[in-house]
Motif scaffolding. Structure first.
Motif, PDB file in Angstrom:
ATOM      1  N   ALA A 159      37.285  43.382   1.335  1.00 16.69           N
ATOM      2  CA  ALA A 159      36.176  44.025   1.986  1.00 16.69           C
ATOM      3  C   ALA A 159      36.079  43.995   3.454  1.00 16.69           C
ATOM      4  CB  ALA A 159      34.980  43.497   1.279  1.00 16.69           C
ATOM      5  N   TRP A 160      36.478  42.774   4.018  1.00 17.37           N
ATOM      6  CA  TRP A 160      36.225  42.361   5.409  1.00 17.37           C
ATOM      7  C   TRP A 160      37.430  41.961   6.278  1.00 17.37           C
ATOM      8  CZ3 TRP A 160      32.219  40.307   1.603  1.00 17.37           C
ATOM      9  CH2 TRP A 160      31.172  41.143   1.758  1.00 17.37           C
ATOM     10  N   GLY A 164      37.064  38.140   7.794  1.00 16.08           N
ATOM     11  CA  GLY A 164      35.752  38.047   7.040  1.00 16.08           C
ATOM     12  C   GLY A 164      35.707  36.622   6.338  1.00 16.08           C
TER      13      GLY A 164
END
Length: 450
Positions: A159-160, A164
Protein backbone atom coordinates in the motif's frame (compact mmCIF):
# COMPACT_ATOMS: atom_id res chain seq x y z
CA UNK A 1 9.97 -5.99 44.00
CA UNK A 2 6.17 -5.78 43.79
CA UNK A 3 3.85 -8.20 45.58
CA UNK A 4 0.66 -6.61 44.17
CA UNK A 5 -0.61 -8.99 41.43
CA UNK A 6 -2.30 -6.14 39.56
CA UNK A 7 0.92 -4.12 39.41
CA UNK A 8 2.85 -7.19 38.27
CA UNK A 9 0.35 -7.89 35.48
CA UNK A 10 0.50 -4.26 34.44
CA UNK A 11 4.30 -4.41 34.36
CA UNK A 12 4.37 -7.61 32.30
CA UNK A 13 1.76 -6.45 29.78
CA UNK A 14 3.29 -2.98 29.31
CA UNK A 15 6.87 -4.26 28.97
CA UNK A 16 5.74 -7.00 26.57
CA UNK A 17 4.09 -4.29 24.47
CA UNK A 18 7.43 -2.44 24.27
CA UNK A 19 9.06 -5.63 23.02
CA UNK A 20 6.34 -6.04 20.40
CA UNK A 21 6.84 -2.43 19.22
CA UNK A 22 10.55 -2.96 18.69
CA UNK A 23 10.28 -6.40 17.14
CA UNK A 24 7.57 -5.31 14.71
CA UNK A 25 9.73 -2.39 13.62
CA UNK A 26 12.77 -4.59 13.08
CA UNK A 27 11.02 -7.56 11.48
CA UNK A 28 8.30 -6.06 9.25
CA UNK A 29 10.89 -5.28 6.59
CA UNK A 30 12.29 -8.83 6.52
CA UNK A 31 9.95 -10.26 3.86
CA UNK A 32 10.13 -7.26 1.52
CA UNK A 33 13.39 -5.31 1.91
CA UNK A 34 15.53 -7.26 -0.55
CA UNK A 35 12.90 -6.99 -3.31
CA UNK A 36 11.63 -3.43 -2.78
CA UNK A 37 15.03 -2.08 -1.77
CA UNK A 38 16.36 -2.81 -5.25
CA UNK A 39 14.95 0.56 -6.38
CA UNK A 40 17.23 2.55 -4.01
CA UNK A 41 20.21 4.38 -5.46
CA UNK A 42 23.35 2.23 -5.27
CA UNK A 43 21.44 -0.88 -4.25
CA UNK A 44 23.11 -4.26 -4.69
CA UNK A 45 22.11 -7.61 -3.17
CA UNK A 46 25.14 -7.44 -0.87
CA UNK A 47 24.26 -3.96 0.43
CA UNK A 48 20.59 -4.89 0.82
CA UNK A 49 21.62 -7.94 2.83
CA UNK A 50 23.73 -5.63 4.98
CA UNK A 51 20.74 -3.30 5.43
CA UNK A 52 18.65 -6.27 6.48
CA UNK A 53 21.07 -7.47 9.17
CA UNK A 54 23.02 -4.39 10.29
CA UNK A 55 20.58 -3.70 13.12
CA UNK A 56 21.94 -6.88 14.71
CA UNK A 57 25.48 -5.47 14.79
CA UNK A 58 24.52 -2.25 16.59
CA UNK A 59 22.27 -4.25 18.93
CA UNK A 60 25.10 -6.63 19.76
CA UNK A 61 27.63 -3.85 20.40
CA UNK A 62 25.34 -1.74 22.62
CA UNK A 63 23.24 -4.33 24.44
CA UNK A 64 25.56 -4.90 27.40
CA UNK A 65 26.73 -1.26 27.80
CA UNK A 66 23.15 0.04 27.85
CA UNK A 67 22.11 -2.70 30.25
CA UNK A 68 24.91 -1.66 32.61
CA UNK A 69 24.01 2.02 32.15
CA UNK A 70 20.49 1.24 33.35
CA UNK A 71 21.99 0.09 36.66
CA UNK A 72 23.38 3.58 37.21
CA UNK A 73 20.85 6.03 35.75
CA UNK A 74 17.72 3.87 35.99
CA UNK A 75 15.85 1.57 33.62
CA UNK A 76 13.27 4.01 32.29
CA UNK A 77 15.72 6.69 31.06
CA UNK A 78 17.60 4.03 29.06
CA UNK A 79 14.36 2.57 27.66
CA UNK A 80 12.94 5.96 26.68
CA UNK A 81 16.26 7.06 25.17
CA UNK A 82 16.51 3.79 23.23
CA UNK A 83 13.00 4.18 21.83
CA UNK A 84 13.77 7.73 20.70
CA UNK A 85 16.94 6.53 18.94
CA UNK A 86 14.86 3.74 17.39
CA UNK A 87 12.34 6.33 16.15
CA UNK A 88 15.17 8.45 14.72
CA UNK A 89 16.52 5.45 12.85
CA UNK A 90 13.06 4.69 11.49
CA UNK A 91 12.64 8.24 10.19
CA UNK A 92 16.12 8.10 8.65
CA UNK A 93 15.23 4.88 6.83
CA UNK A 94 11.80 6.23 5.79
CA UNK A 95 13.35 9.29 4.13
CA UNK A 96 16.33 7.47 2.63
CA UNK A 97 16.82 7.77 -1.13
CA UNK A 98 19.93 5.59 -1.29
CA UNK A 99 20.83 2.19 0.07
CA UNK A 100 23.59 3.75 2.17
CA UNK A 101 21.14 5.94 4.10
CA UNK A 102 18.88 2.90 4.44
CA UNK A 103 21.78 1.08 6.11
CA UNK A 104 22.37 4.07 8.42
CA UNK A 105 18.70 4.07 9.40
CA UNK A 106 18.67 0.36 10.15
CA UNK A 107 21.86 0.69 12.20
CA UNK A 108 20.26 3.49 14.23
CA UNK A 109 17.20 1.32 14.78
CA UNK A 110 19.43 -1.32 16.30
CA UNK A 111 21.31 1.26 18.37
CA UNK A 112 18.21 1.71 20.48
CA UNK A 113 19.24 -1.50 22.24
CA UNK A 114 16.84 -1.70 25.18
CA UNK A 115 16.28 -5.46 25.50
CA UNK A 116 18.64 -5.83 28.48
CA UNK A 117 17.13 -2.80 30.25
CA UNK A 118 13.58 -4.13 29.71
CA UNK A 119 14.49 -7.55 31.10
CA UNK A 120 16.21 -5.91 34.10
CA UNK A 121 13.14 -3.75 34.72
CA UNK A 122 10.91 -6.81 34.48
CA UNK A 123 13.05 -8.41 37.18
CA UNK A 124 12.68 -5.29 39.33
CA UNK A 125 8.90 -5.29 38.99
CA UNK A 126 8.06 -8.97 39.54
CA UNK A 127 8.32 -11.27 42.50
CA UNK A 128 10.60 -14.29 42.52
CA UNK A 129 7.60 -16.64 42.39
CA UNK A 130 6.15 -15.04 39.24
CA UNK A 131 9.34 -14.21 37.38
CA UNK A 132 9.48 -17.33 35.25
CA UNK A 133 5.93 -16.75 33.99
CA UNK A 134 6.79 -13.10 33.33
CA UNK A 135 9.85 -14.05 31.28
CA UNK A 136 7.75 -16.57 29.36
CA UNK A 137 5.23 -13.82 28.56
CA UNK A 138 8.02 -11.66 27.12
CA UNK A 139 9.24 -14.58 25.06
CA UNK A 140 5.73 -15.20 23.75
CA UNK A 141 5.40 -11.52 22.80
CA UNK A 142 8.53 -11.77 20.67
CA UNK A 143 7.13 -14.80 18.88
CA UNK A 144 3.81 -13.04 18.27
CA UNK A 145 5.60 -9.94 16.96
CA UNK A 146 7.69 -12.05 14.57
CA UNK A 147 4.63 -13.85 13.21
CA UNK A 148 2.64 -10.61 12.84
CA UNK A 149 5.52 -8.85 11.11
CA UNK A 150 5.66 -11.44 8.33
CA UNK A 151 1.97 -10.87 7.60
CA UNK A 152 1.72 -7.10 8.18
CA UNK A 153 4.97 -6.15 6.42
CA UNK A 154 3.96 -7.19 2.89
CA UNK A 155 0.48 -5.66 3.33
CA UNK A 156 1.84 -2.25 4.35
CA UNK A 157 4.55 -2.36 1.69
CA UNK A 158 2.01 -3.08 -1.03
CA UNK A 159 0.00 0.00 0.00
CA UNK A 160 2.67 2.54 1.01
CA UNK A 161 5.99 1.04 -0.02
CA UNK A 162 9.03 0.32 2.11
CA UNK A 163 9.01 3.85 3.55
CA UNK A 164 5.48 3.25 4.87
CA UNK A 165 6.79 0.46 7.09
CA UNK A 166 9.45 2.76 8.54
CA UNK A 167 6.98 5.62 9.17
CA UNK A 168 4.69 3.21 11.01
CA UNK A 169 7.67 1.97 13.00
CA UNK A 170 8.56 5.52 14.05
CA UNK A 171 4.99 6.11 15.21
CA UNK A 172 4.99 2.87 17.19
CA UNK A 173 8.27 3.84 18.85
CA UNK A 174 6.81 7.18 19.99
CA UNK A 175 3.76 5.38 21.36
CA UNK A 176 6.19 3.12 23.17
CA UNK A 177 7.72 6.18 24.86
CA UNK A 178 4.26 7.11 26.17
CA UNK A 179 3.73 3.56 27.45
CA UNK A 180 7.13 3.57 29.19
CA UNK A 181 6.49 6.91 30.90
CA UNK A 182 2.80 6.53 31.77
CA UNK A 183 1.89 2.84 31.95
CA UNK A 184 5.02 0.97 33.08
CA UNK A 185 5.29 1.08 36.90
CA UNK A 186 8.37 2.66 38.46
CA UNK A 187 10.53 0.13 40.30
CA UNK A 188 11.35 0.03 43.95
CA UNK A 189 14.78 -1.15 45.17
CA UNK A 190 15.18 -4.79 44.30
CA UNK A 191 16.88 -7.64 46.16
CA UNK A 192 20.65 -7.89 45.90
CA UNK A 193 22.15 -11.29 45.31
CA UNK A 194 25.05 -12.43 47.44
CA UNK A 195 28.44 -13.27 46.10
CA UNK A 196 29.71 -9.81 45.20
CA UNK A 197 31.45 -11.05 42.07
CA UNK A 198 32.64 -8.33 39.73
CA UNK A 199 31.21 -8.16 36.22
CA UNK A 200 34.49 -9.39 34.64
CA UNK A 201 34.48 -12.39 37.00
CA UNK A 202 30.89 -13.22 36.07
CA UNK A 203 31.65 -12.87 32.37
CA UNK A 204 34.64 -15.22 32.72
CA UNK A 205 32.45 -17.71 34.54
CA UNK A 206 29.85 -17.67 31.76
CA UNK A 207 32.39 -17.75 28.91
CA UNK A 208 34.19 -20.75 30.43
CA UNK A 209 30.96 -22.79 30.70
CA UNK A 210 31.02 -25.19 27.77
CA UNK A 211 27.31 -26.02 27.98
CA UNK A 212 26.31 -22.34 27.93
CA UNK A 213 28.62 -21.75 24.97
CA UNK A 214 26.73 -24.44 23.06
CA UNK A 215 23.50 -22.52 23.64
CA UNK A 216 25.12 -19.19 22.67
CA UNK A 217 26.52 -20.70 19.47
CA UNK A 218 23.11 -22.20 18.79
CA UNK A 219 21.22 -18.92 19.01
CA UNK A 220 23.88 -17.33 16.78
CA UNK A 221 23.30 -19.98 14.10
CA UNK A 222 19.51 -19.85 14.52
CA UNK A 223 19.28 -16.11 13.85
CA UNK A 224 21.91 -16.26 11.14
CA UNK A 225 19.74 -18.81 9.33
CA UNK A 226 16.58 -16.76 9.85
CA UNK A 227 18.04 -13.51 8.47
CA UNK A 228 19.82 -15.24 5.57
CA UNK A 229 16.56 -17.00 4.68
CA UNK A 230 14.86 -13.63 4.22
CA UNK A 231 17.63 -12.51 1.91
CA UNK A 232 16.90 -15.45 -0.38
CA UNK A 233 13.19 -16.07 0.07
CA UNK A 234 11.65 -12.87 -1.39
CA UNK A 235 13.71 -13.33 -4.55
CA UNK A 236 12.63 -16.96 -4.84
CA UNK A 237 8.96 -15.99 -4.42
CA UNK A 238 9.06 -13.16 -6.95
CA UNK A 239 11.46 -14.44 -9.60
CA UNK A 240 11.02 -18.19 -9.54
CA UNK A 241 7.50 -18.72 -8.23
CA UNK A 242 5.99 -15.53 -9.79
CA UNK A 243 4.38 -14.55 -6.48
CA UNK A 244 4.07 -10.74 -6.18
CA UNK A 245 5.03 -9.00 -2.93
CA UNK A 246 1.45 -8.03 -2.08
CA UNK A 247 0.54 -11.72 -1.88
CA UNK A 248 3.44 -12.89 0.30
CA UNK A 249 1.35 -12.49 3.45
CA UNK A 250 -0.94 -15.23 2.13
CA UNK A 251 2.06 -17.55 2.38
CA UNK A 252 3.30 -16.51 5.79
CA UNK A 253 -0.05 -16.36 7.62
CA UNK A 254 -1.02 -20.07 7.40
CA UNK A 255 2.58 -21.20 7.84
CA UNK A 256 3.09 -19.24 11.07
CA UNK A 257 -0.29 -20.27 12.52
CA UNK A 258 0.30 -23.95 11.82
CA UNK A 259 3.92 -23.76 13.03
CA UNK A 260 2.89 -22.20 16.34
CA UNK A 261 0.14 -24.74 16.96
CA UNK A 262 2.37 -27.66 16.00
CA UNK A 263 5.23 -26.64 18.30
CA UNK A 264 3.10 -26.59 21.49
CA UNK A 265 3.11 -30.40 22.03
CA UNK A 266 6.89 -30.43 21.59
CA UNK A 267 7.36 -27.70 24.20
CA UNK A 268 5.21 -29.72 26.62
CA UNK A 269 7.29 -32.79 25.83
CA UNK A 270 10.50 -30.86 26.43
CA UNK A 271 9.53 -29.17 29.70
CA UNK A 272 6.98 -31.45 31.35
CA UNK A 273 8.34 -34.82 30.20
CA UNK A 274 11.96 -33.70 30.53
CA UNK A 275 12.84 -34.48 26.90
CA UNK A 276 14.61 -31.19 26.25
CA UNK A 277 17.64 -32.66 24.50
CA UNK A 278 15.60 -34.93 22.22
CA UNK A 279 13.32 -32.06 21.21
CA UNK A 280 16.33 -29.81 20.66
CA UNK A 281 18.07 -32.31 18.36
CA UNK A 282 14.88 -33.00 16.38
CA UNK A 283 14.39 -29.25 15.83
CA UNK A 284 17.98 -28.63 14.68
CA UNK A 285 17.83 -31.64 12.36
CA UNK A 286 14.55 -30.30 10.95
CA UNK A 287 16.24 -26.98 10.17
CA UNK A 288 18.97 -28.78 8.25
CA UNK A 289 16.52 -30.98 6.32
CA UNK A 290 14.21 -28.10 5.38
CA UNK A 291 17.10 -25.98 4.09
CA UNK A 292 18.51 -28.92 2.11
CA UNK A 293 15.12 -29.41 0.50
CA UNK A 294 14.82 -25.70 -0.28
CA UNK A 295 18.25 -25.84 -1.95
CA UNK A 296 17.11 -28.53 -4.41
CA UNK A 297 16.06 -27.87 -7.97
CA UNK A 298 13.18 -25.41 -8.53
CA UNK A 299 9.94 -26.89 -7.23
CA UNK A 300 6.29 -25.93 -6.90
CA UNK A 301 4.85 -23.34 -4.56
CA UNK A 302 3.14 -26.09 -2.57
CA UNK A 303 6.42 -27.92 -1.92
CA UNK A 304 8.11 -24.64 -1.02
CA UNK A 305 5.37 -23.96 1.53
CA UNK A 306 5.80 -27.44 3.02
CA UNK A 307 9.56 -26.98 3.40
CA UNK A 308 9.07 -23.51 4.91
CA UNK A 309 6.53 -24.91 7.37
CA UNK A 310 9.15 -27.36 8.64
CA UNK A 311 11.71 -24.54 8.91
CA UNK A 312 9.44 -22.18 10.86
CA UNK A 313 8.16 -24.98 13.09
CA UNK A 314 11.75 -25.76 14.06
CA UNK A 315 12.72 -22.08 14.32
CA UNK A 316 9.80 -21.21 16.62
CA UNK A 317 10.43 -24.29 18.75
CA UNK A 318 14.11 -23.42 19.23
CA UNK A 319 13.32 -19.74 19.78
CA UNK A 320 11.03 -20.78 22.64
CA UNK A 321 13.26 -23.45 24.23
CA UNK A 322 16.77 -21.99 23.95
CA UNK A 323 16.15 -19.14 26.48
CA UNK A 324 14.72 -21.69 28.92
CA UNK A 325 17.78 -23.89 28.44
CA UNK A 326 20.11 -20.92 28.92
CA UNK A 327 18.33 -19.99 32.14
CA UNK A 328 18.63 -23.55 33.47
CA UNK A 329 22.35 -23.74 32.68
CA UNK A 330 23.32 -20.32 34.11
CA UNK A 331 24.05 -20.13 37.84
CA UNK A 332 21.87 -17.62 39.70
CA UNK A 333 24.71 -15.17 40.27
CA UNK A 334 25.54 -15.02 36.56
CA UNK A 335 22.10 -15.00 34.93
CA UNK A 336 22.38 -11.34 33.92
CA UNK A 337 25.78 -11.87 32.30
CA UNK A 338 24.57 -15.09 30.65
CA UNK A 339 21.50 -13.33 29.24
CA UNK A 340 23.64 -10.47 27.94
CA UNK A 341 26.03 -12.80 26.11
CA UNK A 342 23.10 -14.84 24.78
CA UNK A 343 21.42 -11.70 23.38
CA UNK A 344 24.70 -10.48 21.90
CA UNK A 345 25.21 -13.79 20.06
CA UNK A 346 21.61 -13.67 18.84
CA UNK A 347 22.02 -10.21 17.28
CA UNK A 348 25.46 -11.01 15.86
CA UNK A 349 23.86 -13.99 14.15
CA UNK A 350 21.23 -11.74 12.57
CA UNK A 351 23.95 -9.39 11.28
CA UNK A 352 26.06 -12.25 9.91
CA UNK A 353 23.07 -13.82 8.17
CA UNK A 354 22.19 -10.59 6.40
CA UNK A 355 25.75 -9.75 5.38
CA UNK A 356 26.73 -13.25 4.23
CA UNK A 357 23.35 -13.89 2.60
CA UNK A 358 23.58 -10.65 0.61
CA UNK A 359 27.10 -11.48 -0.54
CA UNK A 360 26.06 -14.96 -1.72
CA UNK A 361 22.97 -13.62 -3.48
CA UNK A 362 25.03 -11.03 -5.38
CA UNK A 363 27.95 -13.24 -6.39
CA UNK A 364 26.29 -16.68 -6.67
CA UNK A 365 22.53 -17.31 -6.23
CA UNK A 366 19.87 -17.92 -3.59
CA UNK A 367 20.45 -21.66 -3.50
CA UNK A 368 23.92 -21.13 -2.08
CA UNK A 369 22.26 -19.42 0.91
CA UNK A 370 20.16 -22.53 1.54
CA UNK A 371 23.18 -24.82 1.16
CA UNK A 372 25.28 -22.79 3.58
CA UNK A 373 22.37 -22.68 6.03
CA UNK A 374 21.97 -26.46 5.87
CA UNK A 375 25.71 -26.91 6.49
CA UNK A 376 25.61 -24.59 9.52
CA UNK A 377 22.59 -26.44 10.92
CA UNK A 378 24.39 -29.78 10.52
CA UNK A 379 27.46 -28.41 12.32
CA UNK A 380 25.18 -27.17 15.10
CA UNK A 381 23.59 -30.63 15.29
CA UNK A 382 27.00 -32.28 15.66
CA UNK A 383 28.12 -29.84 18.37
CA UNK A 384 24.81 -30.01 20.20
CA UNK A 385 24.85 -33.81 20.31
CA UNK A 386 27.13 -33.72 23.37
CA UNK A 387 25.02 -31.11 25.16
CA UNK A 388 24.14 -31.97 28.76
CA UNK A 389 20.71 -30.77 29.91
CA UNK A 390 20.72 -29.92 33.61
CA UNK A 391 18.41 -31.81 35.93
CA UNK A 392 15.31 -29.77 36.85
CA UNK A 393 15.72 -28.03 40.21
CA UNK A 394 13.14 -26.75 42.66
CA UNK A 395 13.25 -23.48 44.56
CA UNK A 396 12.97 -23.27 48.35
CA UNK A 397 12.60 -19.92 50.12
CA UNK A 398 14.14 -19.94 53.59
CA UNK A 399 13.45 -17.20 56.14
CA UNK A 400 16.51 -16.38 58.24
CA UNK A 401 14.61 -15.77 61.50
CA UNK A 402 16.92 -12.96 62.54
CA UNK A 403 20.16 -14.78 61.74
CA UNK A 404 22.80 -13.11 59.61
CA UNK A 405 23.03 -14.63 56.14
CA UNK A 406 26.81 -14.94 56.44
CA UNK A 407 26.34 -17.13 59.50
CA UNK A 408 24.19 -19.72 57.76
CA UNK A 409 25.33 -19.54 54.13
CA UNK A 410 28.10 -22.12 54.48
CA UNK A 411 25.82 -24.54 56.32
CA UNK A 412 23.08 -24.12 53.70
CA UNK A 413 25.51 -24.83 50.87
CA UNK A 414 26.70 -27.98 52.70
CA UNK A 415 23.23 -29.55 52.80
CA UNK A 416 22.70 -32.54 50.51
CA UNK A 417 20.86 -31.56 47.33
CA UNK A 418 21.50 -27.80 47.59
CA UNK A 419 22.93 -26.54 44.29
CA UNK A 420 22.79 -22.76 44.72
CA UNK A 421 22.14 -20.26 47.50
CA UNK A 422 21.15 -16.63 46.90
CA UNK A 423 20.51 -13.93 49.50
CA UNK A 424 17.32 -11.90 49.05
CA UNK A 425 18.11 -8.81 51.08
CA UNK A 426 14.67 -7.18 50.93
CA UNK A 427 12.98 -10.36 52.21
CA UNK A 428 15.69 -11.23 54.75
CA UNK A 429 15.60 -14.68 53.24
CA UNK A 430 17.71 -17.15 51.28
CA UNK A 431 16.60 -18.66 47.99
CA UNK A 432 17.80 -22.24 47.48
CA UNK A 433 17.84 -24.21 44.24
CA UNK A 434 17.68 -27.86 45.23
CA UNK A 435 17.66 -31.37 43.77
CA UNK A 436 14.51 -32.81 45.31
CA UNK A 437 15.83 -36.36 45.07
CA UNK A 438 18.55 -35.58 47.63
CA UNK A 439 17.33 -32.53 49.55
CA UNK A 440 15.57 -33.06 52.88
CA UNK A 441 13.61 -30.05 54.13
CA UNK A 442 13.75 -31.36 57.69
CA UNK A 443 17.48 -30.52 57.70
CA UNK A 444 16.51 -26.84 57.73
CA UNK A 445 14.84 -27.35 61.09
CA UNK A 446 18.17 -28.37 62.56
CA UNK A 447 19.52 -24.97 61.46
CA UNK A 448 16.57 -23.17 63.07
CA UNK A 449 15.33 -21.89 59.70
CA UNK A 450 11.83 -23.36 59.46
Amino acid sequence: MYSDPKLERRAVVSLASLYIVRMLGLFMVLPVLVVLGASYEGATPALLGLALGVYGLSQAVLQLPLGLLSDFIGRKPVIVGGLLVFALGSVTAATADSVHWLIVGRALQGAGAIAAAIMALLTDLTSEANRTKAMASIGASIGVAFALSLVIGPLIASAWGLSGIFWLTALLALLGVVVALVVVPSPRPHPVASGGESLPARMRSVLSNGQLLRVDAGVFVLHMLMTALFVALPTVFVERLQLPVERHWLVYLPIMVIAFVAMVPMIILAEKRRKMKSVFLIAVASLAVSLLLLSSEPHSLLLTLAFLLVFFWAFNLLEATLPSLMSKLAPIGTKGAASGIYSTCQFLGAFTGGAVGGFLLQHLNSYWIFWLGAAMALLWLCWGWSMVVPKPLNQVLVTLNGQAFEQVETRLRALDGVVEVTYLQELSAASLRVDSDHFQKTKLQELGLL
